[in-house]
Every structure is written in structure tokens, then in C-alpha cells.
Design a protein around this motif. Sequence first.
Motif, PDB file in Angstrom:
ATOM      1  N   VAL A   1       0.820  -1.210   0.000  1.00 32.75           N
ATOM      2  CA  VAL A   1       0.000   0.000   0.000  1.00 32.75           C
ATOM      3  C   VAL A   1       0.856   1.263   0.000  1.00 32.75           C
ATOM      4  CG1 VAL A   1      -0.173   0.113   2.508  1.00 32.75           C
ATOM      5  CG2 VAL A   1      -1.990   1.083   1.108  1.00 32.75           C
ATOM      6  N   THR A   2       2.091   1.169   0.460  1.00 31.95           N
ATOM      7  CA  THR A   2       2.969   2.337   0.495  1.00 31.95           C
ATOM      8  C   THR A   2       3.741   2.546  -0.807  1.00 31.95           C
ATOM      9  OG1 THR A   2       4.713   0.986   1.501  1.00 31.95           O
ATOM     10  CG2 THR A   2       3.253   2.199   2.995  1.00 31.95           C
ATOM     11  N   ASP A   3       3.632   1.603  -1.744  1.00 28.72           N
ATOM     12  CA  ASP A   3       4.353   1.728  -3.009  1.00 28.72           C
ATOM     13  C   ASP A   3       3.786   2.870  -3.846  1.00 28.72           C
ATOM     14  OD1 ASP A   3       6.056  -0.381  -2.502  1.00 28.72           O
ATOM     15  OD2 ASP A   3       4.756  -1.870  -3.449  1.00 28.72           O
ATOM     16  N   LYS A   4       4.682   3.516  -4.581  1.00 25.77           N
ATOM     17  CA  LYS A   4       4.254   4.500  -5.572  1.00 25.77           C
ATOM     18  C   LYS A   4       4.162   3.784  -6.908  1.00 25.77           C
ATOM     19  CE  LYS A   4       6.420   8.414  -3.224  1.00 25.77           C
ATOM     20  NZ  LYS A   4       7.431   9.512  -3.328  1.00 25.77           N
TER      21      LYS A   4
ATOM     22  N   ASN B   1      -5.869   1.978 -11.582  1.00 23.76           N
ATOM     23  CA  ASN B   1      -4.696   2.195 -10.728  1.00 23.76           C
ATOM     24  C   ASN B   1      -5.018   3.158  -9.588  1.00 23.76           C
ATOM     25  OD1 ASN B   1      -1.708   2.496 -10.065  1.00 23.76           O
ATOM     26  ND2 ASN B   1      -2.204   4.575 -10.702  1.00 23.76           N
ATOM     27  N   GLU B   2      -5.671   4.253  -9.928  1.00 27.32           N
ATOM     28  CA  GLU B   2      -6.004   5.251  -8.909  1.00 27.32           C
ATOM     29  C   GLU B   2      -6.977   4.683  -7.885  1.00 27.32           C
ATOM     30  OE1 GLU B   2      -5.256   9.372  -7.787  1.00 27.32           O
ATOM     31  OE2 GLU B   2      -4.345   7.930  -9.156  1.00 27.32           O
ATOM     32  N   ALA B   3      -7.977   3.950  -8.346  1.00 23.49           N
ATOM     33  CA  ALA B   3      -8.979   3.388  -7.449  1.00 23.49           C
ATOM     34  C   ALA B   3      -8.359   2.379  -6.483  1.00 23.49           C
ATOM     35  CB  ALA B   3     -10.102   2.737  -8.249  1.00 23.49           C
ATOM     36  N   ILE B   4      -7.502   1.488  -7.001  1.00 23.41           N
ATOM     37  CA  ILE B   4      -6.891   0.458  -6.152  1.00 23.41           C
ATOM     38  C   ILE B   4      -5.973   1.086  -5.117  1.00 23.41           C
ATOM     39  CG2 ILE B   4      -5.269  -1.475  -6.125  1.00 23.41           C
ATOM     40  CD1 ILE B   4      -6.401  -2.361  -8.807  1.00 23.41           C
TER      41      ILE B   4
ATOM     42  N   ARG C   1      -4.889   2.833   0.352  1.00 29.25           N
ATOM     43  CA  ARG C   1      -4.209   3.766   1.254  1.00 29.25           C
ATOM     44  C   ARG C   1      -5.177   4.350   2.289  1.00 29.25           C
ATOM     45  NH1 ARG C   1       0.737   5.827   1.128  1.00 29.25           N
ATOM     46  NH2 ARG C   1       1.167   7.788   2.175  1.00 29.25           N
ATOM     47  N   LYS C   2      -6.392   4.665   1.852  1.00 30.57           N
ATOM     48  CA  LYS C   2      -7.376   5.214   2.796  1.00 30.57           C
ATOM     49  C   LYS C   2      -7.729   4.195   3.874  1.00 30.57           C
ATOM     50  CE  LYS C   2      -9.764   8.941   0.403  1.00 30.57           C
ATOM     51  NZ  LYS C   2     -11.090   9.500   0.075  1.00 30.57           N
ATOM     52  N   VAL C   3      -7.929   2.939   3.466  1.00 31.24           N
ATOM     53  CA  VAL C   3      -8.236   1.887   4.443  1.00 31.24           C
ATOM     54  C   VAL C   3      -7.061   1.708   5.396  1.00 31.24           C
ATOM     55  CG1 VAL C   3      -8.690  -0.569   4.729  1.00 31.24           C
ATOM     56  CG2 VAL C   3      -9.863   0.704   2.929  1.00 31.24           C
ATOM     57  N   ALA C   4      -5.844   1.710   4.872  1.00 31.41           N
ATOM     58  CA  ALA C   4      -4.657   1.546   5.710  1.00 31.41           C
ATOM     59  C   ALA C   4      -4.515   2.705   6.697  1.00 31.41           C
ATOM     60  CB  ALA C   4      -3.406   1.446   4.831  1.00 31.41           C
ATOM     61  N   GLN C   5      -4.859   3.914   6.285  1.00 33.01           N
ATOM     62  CA  GLN C   5      -4.776   5.062   7.190  1.00 33.01           C
ATOM     63  C   GLN C   5      -5.768   4.929   8.334  1.00 33.01           C
ATOM     64  OE1 GLN C   5      -5.389   8.257   4.401  1.00 33.01           O
ATOM     65  NE2 GLN C   5      -3.211   8.701   4.224  1.00 33.01           N
TER      66      GLN C   5
END
Length: 719
Positions: free
Chosen positions: A141-144, A172-175, A180-184
Amino acid sequence: MDLNVRFFRPVFVFIVLMLAVLISTPIMAMAPVSEAQKLETIQQAFLQTSTIREKSPVAEGKMIAWAVYNGEDIAGYAFETNDVVNIPAYSGKPINTLVVMDISGKLLATRVLEHHEPILLVGIPEQKLFDFAAAYEGLNVTDKVRVGASNNPDVVNVDVVSGATVTVMVVNEAIMRSARKVAQVLGIAGLSEQAKVPPATIKPDLFKKANWTELTGDGSIRRLSLVEGDIDKAFEGTAAATKGRHGEGRKQRPFIDMYYAPLNVPTIGRNLLGDDQFKWLMGELGEGDQAIAVMGSGQYSFKGNGYVRGGIFDRTQLQQSDKVISFHDTDYYRLDDVYIDGFPGFKEMAIFIVRNQYDFDPGTPWQIELLVRRQVGALDSVFTSFYGDYLTLEQYIDRPAPVVEPEPEALWVSIWKDRAFQIGVLSVALGVLFIVIFIQDVLVRYPRFLHAFRRGYLIFTVFFIGWYTLGQLSVVNVFTFVHALKGDFQWELFLLDPILFILWGFVAMTMLLWGRGIFCGWLCPFGALQELINELARRFNVKQFEPPFAVHERLWAVKYVILLGLFAISLESLAEAEKYAEVEPFKTAFLLKFQREWGYVFYAVFLLLISIFTRKVYCRYICPLGAALAIPARLRLFDWLKRRKECGQPCKVCANECEIQAIHPDGSINGNECHQCLDCQMTYYRDDKCPPLVQKKRKKAKQAAAMKKIPAVEIADPA
């Protein structure tokens, strides 16, 4: 029967039959993914036997997700991107994807659940989208992540799906954004919804002379004082509890009287150590290290009697947030001399160093922990701890502003940045075209230059706009815009493709100024390809066929009928209208570069082959986009195409030379059908081609010749 009529009758019959076959081909929508299939995908993502809880909010008021457990331990989460973010794709609707993520932030599975992308329903194989989504498995999830090639080693690249760039960029943007939002929210992979507060920094130049009483009074130096009664109470109920009754005197007997303070603060460190010793200590510290002075008296030693070189101080440590900071022998300096006025003196003193590896923040509260041990047997001991709080005074520190993690830039902004070169070249090209049209009265006087320029621009339109940037406008764009006006209009949807957005903006402007001809004659890749093919055929003297004007005029109506039919279908279903819009060969020729089912390829190639014998048959009679542009173009502000009173009667040079027959027999130009090629305007100024100008030129020549025949008579002066 006229030869031209006999040529066009089978051509149009064949085109109608081809369209009937293509349109009758069933459109295969994506099969829905059932709940059981979703759960099966989640189960397979975890190697060990796991339990999937029902879908529920991951936090109060937050997105919903499935929680996955291994026994009693949480193993990961699964969620649908539509439950977290709403990013519309080319169809105007989001692409819903299932994402399975473990508690370390690793993406274990990604599966497309639903999409409405027309290019994938009619054109590109749907499996390519599924394969693209599956490529995210194994990423964190932290990958760019970037779609397409990149030279940045810190960025993970995933291959683009040719012809569906916008679609896969939305996926790509959706995934990544939803993960990232869930991880936050869940605190996965070190992410948090809270703003990150950088550590405070000590003001190095702030110093105030002070004595012991002042520094202990304002809290710069803190105290932890314990008596025997405090210790006895702490051990009550344990094996080390004090036995028997003891008098009040014992309970009040001092156990330890300890003072502590950070020495990096100049007002504290310089007053305690003196300038020289303070300077020496600061020189010994590494970047980010913090020095803590600890001084104590009483029967209990905070250093411990069992301390040996190479060991750890087992009685004193610090705590800050969730960090426990222990001290080794290398973190210890003796403190012998204290120079502050009013110093009471202590039995033992020490300087402990908090190394930078602990990320100690002088602006965050911390505690000094004193561990007390009582022996309860030959080998067993019972421990208890006592804590002294510390908070650095605000006057000693600078607090940086919290670093709020910026919201990721809008997807359309990223796309525009990635396509900066294409945007730049297209913008320059459109600017040049605008200037050419604006000063056409000057340029048409140089027909050789203008013909060469137009030929070069058409080549640019085919290769750069059509095949390189995929900038072929479509009637489907018109329907999408109309549907957006009826519903939730979002500019972001149209900004996703910068080339189409810029082209449509330019076409709208020039259409209101001069009509649809600027697009149809200069900027349509398929139209340009037809014209170039026809021009090449003419160079080889291929016989050309043109329908009689009466037939030609009635065939104009065909494209308007097609437009109305497509528009009616789009009101019911935009996806269905996309299917019937295959009357446009644009997708086959440019978006998919002829890489699709043979029927579509044959239809597009057939239209191009017809261009060998007749210029722009498709544009003149079939194109629904041309019809859609012609309707608002009737409101054009200017009509700069010049005509003479002789045009049509008796002169028909321009009417005969107009290769798309936009000039009526009476000499008037049909602005709805004109492609602004400017051929008639070049003829308008040619005194060797335009009959009225040829006549005037001959008349002037005769007058000049007559003047030369008059003899000159010399008259002598009689004087």
C-alpha cells in the motif's frame, strides 16, 4: 444509366449490409461477480485457513470491509473500491474492484468486479483489464505505482493497456487510493489519518541566567521523591510485601530524592554545567542525541550497584509514547561538577544520552522510570516501577507546524502532466492552424505554399493526432456530454483525456466562428486519411466518380438520420449507443490500429478503398459526428469564403473543382458541408484560372496592346 450512379449504388448497398452485420453482433457485457465468488477470492488470498467476518464498517462512520481472521488474530481486510472512493472512468461510472490486503499492507488479491467501459465492451478484450488489475498482487500500500514506463527507481511501473489508457489509470487510482485510505484508518503499514507532527526543536540561542530555585520552581528541573512508605505500599499484595508493623518514622524515611532535566536546553544545561562543560557535552553528542541529567540522594541508587562495563543500567530508563529507552554504558557520562547557584549537592549524579535511533522528541511528554527490586528468595525477585513526568517548557522549544499528508492530486492532473509533450505539440499545431484560417485571405494568394502546408498538416493529423495521441473525436463524446448535462456533471470526467478535451475546446470555438469545416477538413484523422488516399490516387490518374448533384444532395441527409437514430438509442442506453456507433470506423482505424475482429477491419478498409475513387464518401454521407457538428455550426458568426456575382451563372469552375461538392450549382457554398479546404478561395484570386479574373486580365492586355499601336507624332516648334 449514368456511370457515376451505377458506381455508387452497389457501394452504398454494401455499406448498409456491412453495418447491419456489425450492429447485429451481440454486445457481451461483463458477467456479474456473485458474493460467493468474492468470498472465494478472499479465501484463496490467504494461504492459511481463515475466517471471513461479515462486511461491516472498519471504524465508526468509515468505509465497510470484510475482516479476515486466522483463529483469534486479525490477518487482513478485503474491500470494494466503490465503498471507499468514487473515481469515474471513461464511461462516467467507476470501475469496482475487490482488493484484499494483509495487516502489513501487502495486496494479496485484486479483481475487477464491475465496469461499464465501452471500449472493453466493443473493442479491446476484457481479459486485458482483468490481467492489468491482477498485476497489483504483491505490491504494498505504500508503493508509488505508475501506469507506463518510468525512469524513477522508487516508482513501481505497471504496463498500460493500449487503447484503454484512461481506463487503466482509473483502475490504478482506485486500487491504490482506496487501499491507502483503508490503511490510514486502520493504522496499517505506518499510515495514519492523523497529521504527522514533526519533532520539536530546542532553541539553541535562548539562554537566561537562573539559579537552582528558579529552575526547579518553573519546572525546568523536575523531582521524583520517594519515602519508605511509598515503596512498602507498592509491594503490598506481592511476595515482597513488608512483613510486620513499622512505625511512622520508618515510613517517612527518605528512600530516594531524585532530580532530572534535559541538558540540551541552554538555560538548563549552561546553568548546571557551566559554559565550558556544556560546550564539551554538545560536541560529544551526535545529531539528534539528547542528554538527560539525573541527580539523586538517599539510600537507593538510581544507577544500581550491580552495574558493570558493557552492561545496561537496570534501574533507570525513559519512556516516551510507546518507546522504552534503555541506557548502556556507552550512553553514560559522569557528572562531577555542577555550577548553578543554590545547588544543594547530591550523592550521585549522571548524564544519560538518548541516542537518535529512538527519535526522541523534546516537545512530547516523557517519563523517567525508576525500577525498584526486592529479593524474595535465593533467585526470585519482585519488581515495581515509579515514574516522574517531564514536559519541556514551551519557551525553550520551537514546534513545527503539523505535516498534513496532502491529498493525492486529481487523476486528471497526473494525466495532463504525463502527456505534457503531446499537449504542447498539439497546442502549437492548433495555434498555427488558427493563424492560417485567420489570415486565409493572404495565404490563398500563394496556392503552392498553401497546398503544401495543407498536405503536411493532414499528414500530421493522421499520424500525430490519430495514431500517436489517439485524438480521434467521436459522436459518442457528444452523447456522453449530453448525458453528463442531464445528470451529475463533472469536468473531471472530460479532463481525463487532455487531447480530446483540447481538441473539443478548439472545435467548439472554431465551429462558432467559421463552422464545422475546420475540424472536418483539417483535424479529423479519418477524414485526413481519406483525403490523402484520394490525393495519391489522383496523382496516378485513377478515374474519379461523383454522383449527380441531385443524388449527392439527398445523400447528405443520410448522416443526419444516422445521428438522430444514435441519439435516440443513447437516451435509453449509452452503452447500446456505443455499439451502434460502430458506424464510425474511428475506433478500428486509430484507437485499435486495425487490431480487432475482421468484420470491423473490413468495413474500415472498405471505406478507405472507396476514397481511391471518390473523395471522402464517409465524411459526406455517413458520418454522424459531422452531422452533430453541422447543427450548432449554423450559428457561426463569420462567413469569410468569398464569392463573385458570376459564380454559378455562368462560371462553374469552383463548383466543378470542389471535391466534396459543397458548392451548389447556383454558386453558393453550403456552410454545413464545406470542409474549409480553401481551394475555391485560391481559385478566387487566380487571374489565370478564375474566369472573371481571366476576362479582366485579357481585357487589360488588349488595352495595353492597343496603346502600343498608337504612333507617336513629334510636333516641332514653329519658332
